[in-house]
Design a protein around this motif. Structure first.
Motif, short mmCIF file in Angstrom:
data_model
loop_
_atom_site.label_atom_id
_atom_site.label_comp_id
_atom_site.label_asym_id
_atom_site.label_seq_id
_atom_site.Cartn_x
_atom_site.Cartn_y
_atom_site.Cartn_z
N LEU A 15 0.77 -1.13 0.00
CA LEU A 15 -0.16 -0.06 0.06
C LEU A 15 1.04 1.31 0.31
O LEU A 15 0.33 2.21 0.69
CB LEU A 15 -1.08 0.09 1.35
N TRP A 16 1.84 1.35 -0.84
CA TRP A 16 2.63 2.33 -1.04
C TRP A 16 2.21 3.71 -1.68
O TRP A 16 1.19 3.56 -2.50
CB TRP A 16 3.99 1.92 -1.82
N THR A 17 2.58 4.66 -1.12
CA THR A 17 2.46 5.99 -1.97
C THR A 17 3.09 6.01 -3.40
O THR A 17 4.01 5.28 -3.36
CB THR A 17 2.81 7.48 -0.87
N GLN A 18 2.82 7.00 -4.06
CA GLN A 18 3.64 7.35 -5.41
C GLN A 18 5.04 7.26 -5.14
O GLN A 18 6.11 6.94 -5.75
CB GLN A 18 3.09 8.29 -6.05
N ASP A 19 5.50 8.44 -4.23
CA ASP A 19 6.93 8.63 -3.66
C ASP A 19 7.47 7.31 -3.21
O ASP A 19 8.71 7.03 -3.67
CB ASP A 19 6.71 9.54 -2.66
N GLU A 20 6.86 6.61 -2.44
CA GLU A 20 7.27 5.03 -1.79
C GLU A 20 7.63 4.39 -3.13
O GLU A 20 8.65 3.41 -3.12
CB GLU A 20 6.34 4.46 -1.05
N MET A 21 6.79 4.04 -3.91
CA MET A 21 6.78 3.29 -5.23
C MET A 21 8.11 3.71 -5.97
O MET A 21 8.87 2.81 -6.50
CB MET A 21 5.50 3.41 -6.05
N GLU A 22 8.16 5.20 -6.41
CA GLU A 22 9.15 5.84 -6.88
C GLU A 22 10.55 5.27 -6.30
O GLU A 22 11.46 4.97 -7.23
CB GLU A 22 9.01 6.86 -7.27
N ASN A 23 10.58 5.60 -4.98
CA ASN A 23 11.90 5.02 -4.25
C ASN A 23 12.19 3.70 -4.61
O ASN A 23 13.35 3.31 -4.82
CB ASN A 23 11.77 5.45 -2.94
N TYR A 24 11.02 2.82 -4.30
CA TYR A 24 11.43 1.51 -4.64
C TYR A 24 12.12 0.96 -5.96
O TYR A 24 12.82 0.27 -6.12
CB TYR A 24 10.19 0.72 -4.33
N ARG A 25 11.50 1.71 -7.04
CA ARG A 25 11.72 1.43 -8.48
C ARG A 25 13.14 1.75 -8.52
O ARG A 25 13.98 1.13 -9.16
CB ARG A 25 10.88 2.26 -9.20
N TYR A 26 13.52 3.10 -8.14
CA TYR A 26 15.03 3.47 -8.34
C TYR A 26 15.95 2.59 -7.65
O TYR A 26 16.99 2.24 -8.24
CB TYR A 26 15.22 4.97 -7.76
N THR A 27 15.65 2.09 -6.23
CA THR A 27 16.50 1.35 -5.44
C THR A 27 16.56 0.03 -6.04
O THR A 27 17.93 -0.61 -6.18
CB THR A 27 16.01 1.14 -4.10
N LEU A 28 15.48 -0.59 -6.54
CA LEU A 28 15.60 -1.80 -7.22
C LEU A 28 16.31 -1.71 -8.40
O LEU A 28 17.44 -2.56 -8.76
CB LEU A 28 14.18 -2.28 -7.53
N LEU A 29 16.13 -1.02 -9.28
CA LEU A 29 16.87 -0.83 -10.57
C LEU A 29 18.28 -0.52 -10.42
O LEU A 29 19.45 -1.12 -10.94
CB LEU A 29 16.37 0.49 -11.37
N LYS A 30 18.34 0.11 -9.41
CA LYS A 30 20.24 0.52 -8.91
C LYS A 30 20.73 -0.88 -8.35
O LYS A 30 21.94 -1.27 -8.63
CB LYS A 30 20.21 1.49 -8.02
N THR A 31 19.84 -1.56 -7.65
CA THR A 31 20.49 -2.87 -6.95
C THR A 31 20.82 -3.92 -8.23
O THR A 31 21.55 -4.72 -8.29
CB THR A 31 19.47 -3.48 -6.30
N PRO A 87 8.37 -0.51 -23.19
CA PRO A 87 9.31 0.42 -22.97
C PRO A 87 9.27 0.54 -21.22
O PRO A 87 8.46 0.21 -20.79
CB PRO A 87 8.71 1.94 -23.50
N ALA A 88 10.47 1.04 -20.84
CA ALA A 88 10.74 1.08 -19.35
C ALA A 88 9.68 2.20 -19.02
O ALA A 88 9.49 3.31 -19.50
CB ALA A 88 11.92 1.47 -18.95
N SER A 89 9.09 1.94 -17.88
CA SER A 89 8.02 3.00 -17.33
C SER A 89 8.88 4.14 -16.53
O SER A 89 9.62 3.73 -15.96
CB SER A 89 7.26 2.27 -16.17
N ALA A 90 8.36 5.02 -17.02
CA ALA A 90 8.93 6.59 -16.17
C ALA A 90 8.29 6.60 -14.94
O ALA A 90 8.96 7.34 -14.39
CB ALA A 90 8.88 7.61 -17.45
N GLY A 91 7.22 5.98 -14.73
CA GLY A 91 6.77 6.48 -13.36
C GLY A 91 6.24 7.93 -13.61
O GLY A 91 5.75 8.60 -14.41
N ASP A 92 6.90 8.79 -12.42
CA ASP A 92 6.76 10.15 -12.50
C ASP A 92 7.81 10.55 -13.10
O ASP A 92 8.07 12.06 -13.15
CB ASP A 92 6.45 10.67 -11.19
N GLY A 93 8.94 9.92 -13.64
CA GLY A 93 10.15 10.19 -14.26
C GLY A 93 11.34 10.42 -13.42
O GLY A 93 12.25 10.70 -13.92
N LYS A 94 11.19 10.33 -11.90
CA LYS A 94 12.41 10.78 -10.92
C LYS A 94 13.21 9.35 -11.23
O LYS A 94 14.29 9.72 -11.17
CB LYS A 94 11.64 10.89 -9.71
N ALA A 95 12.69 8.24 -11.00
CA ALA A 95 13.73 7.15 -11.17
C ALA A 95 14.38 6.95 -12.33
O ALA A 95 15.87 6.82 -12.14
CB ALA A 95 12.83 5.75 -10.87
#
Length: 254
Positions: free
Chosen positions: A75-91, A199-207
């Motif tokens: 039940l993440w917020t959009q910001d939490e989801m975006e942080n997870y996406r970034y951390t996962l891709l970096k991992t 195509p890779a999802s941009a989400g809100d573009g931050k990740a």
């Protein structure tokens, strides 16, 4: 206090990413994720060894399905989801590598795969690529389960061009000689049609932006070092040319 809570959340997100990688093998996957999973079984004719393999290619669709699945469960917020996406891709080091998760199960006679990176390779078009990195536990005797990551280069080290761009598929090969169960039957081969990837999802573009900036900064550092090395060589040549010209002027003036 809010800052401390945010930091604790980021640490927890990173823990989830790192803990999730080997857990993917046992986790039930969605149809979108299952499209990028390949399975193979091999049994020696006398039954003394059986090998089961599950190979996951981290396509854009797979990664996005995983992110959405985790977001729904937690039940993440959009910001939490975006942080997870970034951390996962970096991992996964997805900006620099083509990652695979390999899950092996060996029963009967153990498997001795060392050196592991000499037994596995990736074909993109007509070019063959060996791992840039892999889980070193694959080098030890395998009896029972063993899983880990294998990474291949995503970019040409000389030109910086993305290797899969323009390719129709990628093919991962596993040497048959690595196991009695497959010996004489030809190498294991798994094919993924990357034209069917989304195509890779941009989400809100931050990740996507953060990862691209990370990659470009590393590329700039590499190019800057190369430029400094070349400049040093040019300076040495200019100095020698100057000394030669001075000596020629001195000889001609006699």
């Amino acid at each position: 206090m809010l800052k401390n809570i945010f930091c604790r959340k980021m640490v927890w997100l990173l823990f989830l990413c790192l803990a999730a990688l080997p857990a993917f093998a046992a986790e039930k996957t969605s149809p979108a994720m299952e499209r990028w999973v390949r399975r193979s079984n091999a049994v020696e004719k006398d039954g003394t060894q059986e090998v089961k393999l599950k190979v996951t290619y981290y396509a854009n669709e797979y990664v996005e399905a995983l992110v959405n699945s985790e977001a729904e469960k937690n039940l993440w917020t959009q910001d939490e989801m975006e942080n997870y996406r970034y951390t996962l891709l970096k991992t996964l080091n997805l900006q620099e590598s083509i990652p695979f998760h390999i899950d092996l199960y060996v029963s009967g006679v153990p498997m001795y795969p060392a050196p592991f990176d000499k037994h596995i390779y990736l074909m993109i078009g007509k070019k063959k690529y060996t791992p840039s990195d892999y889980d070193k536990r694959f080098n030890f005797k395998i009896s029972g389960g063993r899983d880990g990551m294998v990474y291949f280069p995503r970019y040409d080290p000389k030109t910086g061009a993305e290797l899969p761009r323009g390719a129709k598929d990628i093919r991962l090969f596993f040497d048959a000689s690595i196991t009695y169960a497959q010996a004489g039957k030809g190498d294991f081969m798994w094919i993924w049609d990357i034209t069917k990837d989304k195509p890779a999802s941009a989400g809100d573009g931050k990740a996507a932006a953060r990862l691209e900036i990370d990659r470009l900064l590393r590329r700039m550092e590499k190019l800057d070092k190369e430029r400094q090395d070349l400049q040093g060589k040019l300076d040495a040549i200019d100095k020698e040319l100057s000394e030669i010209n001075s000596r020629m002027d001195e000889l001609q003036s006699r």
